[in-house]
Design a protein around this motif. Structure first.
Motif, PDB file in Angstrom:
ATOM      1  N   ALA A 109      19.780  29.164 -10.533  1.00 60.06           N
ATOM      2  CA  ALA A 109      19.992  27.715 -10.416  1.00 60.06           C
ATOM      3  C   ALA A 109      20.111  27.075 -11.794  1.00 60.06           C
ATOM      4  O   ALA A 109      20.940  26.182 -11.998  1.00 60.06           O
ATOM      5  CB  ALA A 109      18.862  27.074  -9.621  1.00 60.06           C
ATOM      6  N   ILE A 110      19.316  27.531 -12.747  1.00 62.41           N
ATOM      7  CA  ILE A 110      19.367  26.994 -14.109  1.00 62.41           C
ATOM      8  C   ILE A 110      20.730  27.297 -14.740  1.00 62.41           C
ATOM      9  O   ILE A 110      21.363  26.420 -15.343  1.00 62.41           O
ATOM     10  CB  ILE A 110      18.196  27.545 -14.964  1.00 62.41           C
ATOM     11  CG1 ILE A 110      16.876  26.959 -14.453  1.00 62.41           C
ATOM     12  CG2 ILE A 110      18.404  27.230 -16.446  1.00 62.41           C
ATOM     13  CD1 ILE A 110      15.639  27.643 -15.018  1.00 62.41           C
ATOM     14  N   LYS A 111      21.216  28.534 -14.584  1.00 65.73           N
ATOM     15  CA  LYS A 111      22.534  28.908 -15.116  1.00 65.73           C
ATOM     16  C   LYS A 111      23.641  28.084 -14.468  1.00 65.73           C
ATOM     17  O   LYS A 111      24.550  27.604 -15.143  1.00 65.73           O
ATOM     18  CB  LYS A 111      22.803  30.398 -14.887  1.00 65.73           C
ATOM     19  CG  LYS A 111      22.095  31.311 -15.827  1.00 65.73           C
ATOM     20  CD  LYS A 111      22.499  32.761 -15.522  1.00 65.73           C
ATOM     21  CE  LYS A 111      21.687  33.728 -16.333  1.00 65.73           C
ATOM     22  NZ  LYS A 111      22.048  35.130 -16.014  1.00 65.73           N
ATOM     23  N   LEU A 112      23.550  27.958 -13.158  1.00 68.49           N
ATOM     24  CA  LEU A 112      24.557  27.198 -12.425  1.00 68.49           C
ATOM     25  C   LEU A 112      24.549  25.732 -12.853  1.00 68.49           C
ATOM     26  O   LEU A 112      25.603  25.125 -13.050  1.00 68.49           O
ATOM     27  CB  LEU A 112      24.319  27.330 -10.918  1.00 68.49           C
ATOM     28  CG  LEU A 112      25.357  26.687 -10.003  1.00 68.49           C
ATOM     29  CD1 LEU A 112      26.757  27.192 -10.309  1.00 68.49           C
ATOM     30  CD2 LEU A 112      24.997  26.946  -8.552  1.00 68.49           C
ATOM     31  N   ARG A 113      23.363  25.175 -13.020  1.00 70.90           N
ATOM     32  CA  ARG A 113      23.231  23.785 -13.461  1.00 70.90           C
ATOM     33  C   ARG A 113      23.899  23.593 -14.829  1.00 70.90           C
ATOM     34  O   ARG A 113      24.633  22.620 -15.039  1.00 70.90           O
ATOM     35  CB  ARG A 113      21.755  23.397 -13.511  1.00 70.90           C
ATOM     36  CG  ARG A 113      21.517  21.902 -13.687  1.00 70.90           C
ATOM     37  CD  ARG A 113      20.038  21.521 -13.615  1.00 70.90           C
ATOM     38  NE  ARG A 113      19.473  21.814 -12.299  1.00 70.90           N
ATOM     39  CZ  ARG A 113      18.549  22.742 -12.056  1.00 70.90           C
ATOM     40  NH1 ARG A 113      18.035  23.474 -13.017  1.00 70.90           N
ATOM     41  NH2 ARG A 113      18.100  22.936 -10.827  1.00 70.90           N
ATOM     42  N   GLU A 114      23.668  24.545 -15.748  1.00 70.91           N
ATOM     43  CA  GLU A 114      24.287  24.465 -17.076  1.00 70.91           C
ATOM     44  C   GLU A 114      25.810  24.508 -16.978  1.00 70.91           C
ATOM     45  O   GLU A 114      26.500  23.750 -17.655  1.00 70.91           O
ATOM     46  CB  GLU A 114      23.789  25.611 -17.962  1.00 70.91           C
ATOM     47  CG  GLU A 114      22.355  25.452 -18.408  1.00 70.91           C
ATOM     48  CD  GLU A 114      21.820  26.689 -19.140  1.00 70.91           C
ATOM     49  OE1 GLU A 114      22.582  27.677 -19.315  1.00 70.91           O
ATOM     50  OE2 GLU A 114      20.642  26.661 -19.539  1.00 70.91           O
ATOM     51  N   ARG A 115      26.330  25.390 -16.139  1.00 68.87           N
ATOM     52  CA  ARG A 115      27.788  25.496 -15.984  1.00 68.87           C
ATOM     53  C   ARG A 115      28.371  24.222 -15.373  1.00 68.87           C
ATOM     54  O   ARG A 115      29.429  23.754 -15.790  1.00 68.87           O
ATOM     55  CB  ARG A 115      28.130  26.698 -15.112  1.00 68.87           C
ATOM     56  CG  ARG A 115      27.896  28.007 -15.820  1.00 68.87           C
ATOM     57  CD  ARG A 115      28.240  29.175 -14.949  1.00 68.87           C
ATOM     58  NE  ARG A 115      27.893  30.412 -15.648  1.00 68.87           N
ATOM     59  CZ  ARG A 115      27.703  31.554 -15.054  1.00 68.87           C
ATOM     60  NH1 ARG A 115      27.815  31.652 -13.749  1.00 68.87           N
ATOM     61  NH2 ARG A 115      27.396  32.623 -15.753  1.00 68.87           N
TER      62      ARG A 115
END
Length: 176
Positions: free
Chosen positions: A127-133
């Motif tokens: 979720a953190i990676k997706l949020r950054e993208r």
């Protein structure tokens, strides 16, 4: 003889342009036929001049109309539809092309925001990676939105001239 040769060159150009965009040459030929006409043509007249069937021409005209390259016209007292080409490419780019891009950018922003909302309560690594993208994509989307807005609100040639000058100055490290 020269006029017909010039028309043939342009008809072939329109057909090749259609092919480059993954369409049948028919789309280019239809646009070319309409481009050189002063008066709107009926579906039958276009089919006759291009040598394609009414159904193929009708399908192609719908797409060309949706792209903003062809305009459908009704004549008083005549049930048939007539078509004419949009000949001012600058106006087409502004009214059809840039507006379609603007709509796509708006829809992209809305989807990104909905996706961000869907993961707002999640703290997993994914979720953190997706949020950054998504946040990065939102930043790029905002820049694109501003650029399209500039093109829609100003004369395209002036925008391109200023943009080119700024890029040359920036890349060459000089100011003129």
């Amino acid at each position: 003889m020269g006029v017909e040769r010039a028309k043939k060159i342009m008809m072939d150009h329109f057909a090749n342009t259609a092919r480059r965009f993954g369409l049948s040459e028919l789309y280019g030929y239809i646009y070319g036929v309409l481009f050189f006409e002063d008066e709107p043509l009926s579906l039958g007249e276009i089919a006759e001049r291009t040598g394609y069937s009414l159904s193929h021409v009708s399908t192609a005209l719908k797409l060309l109309e949706n792209l903003g390259l062809v305009k459908r016209i009704k004549k008083p007292g005549d049930k048939r539809a007539y078509y004419t080409a949009i000949k001012n490419i600058r106006e087409w780019r502004k009214e059809a092309y840039y507006k379609k891009i603007e709509e796509d950018v708006r829809q992209t922003r809305e989807s990104l925001l909905r996706a961000l909302k869907a993961i707002e309560d999640e703290d997993s690594e994914e979720a953190i990676k997706l949020r950054e993208r998504i946040e990065f994509a939102l930043q790029r989307n905002a820049i694109t939105e501003r650029i399209i807005h500039i093109f829609l609100k100003n004369e395209e040639e002036e925008v391109l001239r200023v943009l080119l000058k700024c890029l040359e100055e920036r890349l060459n490290g000089t100011k003129t």
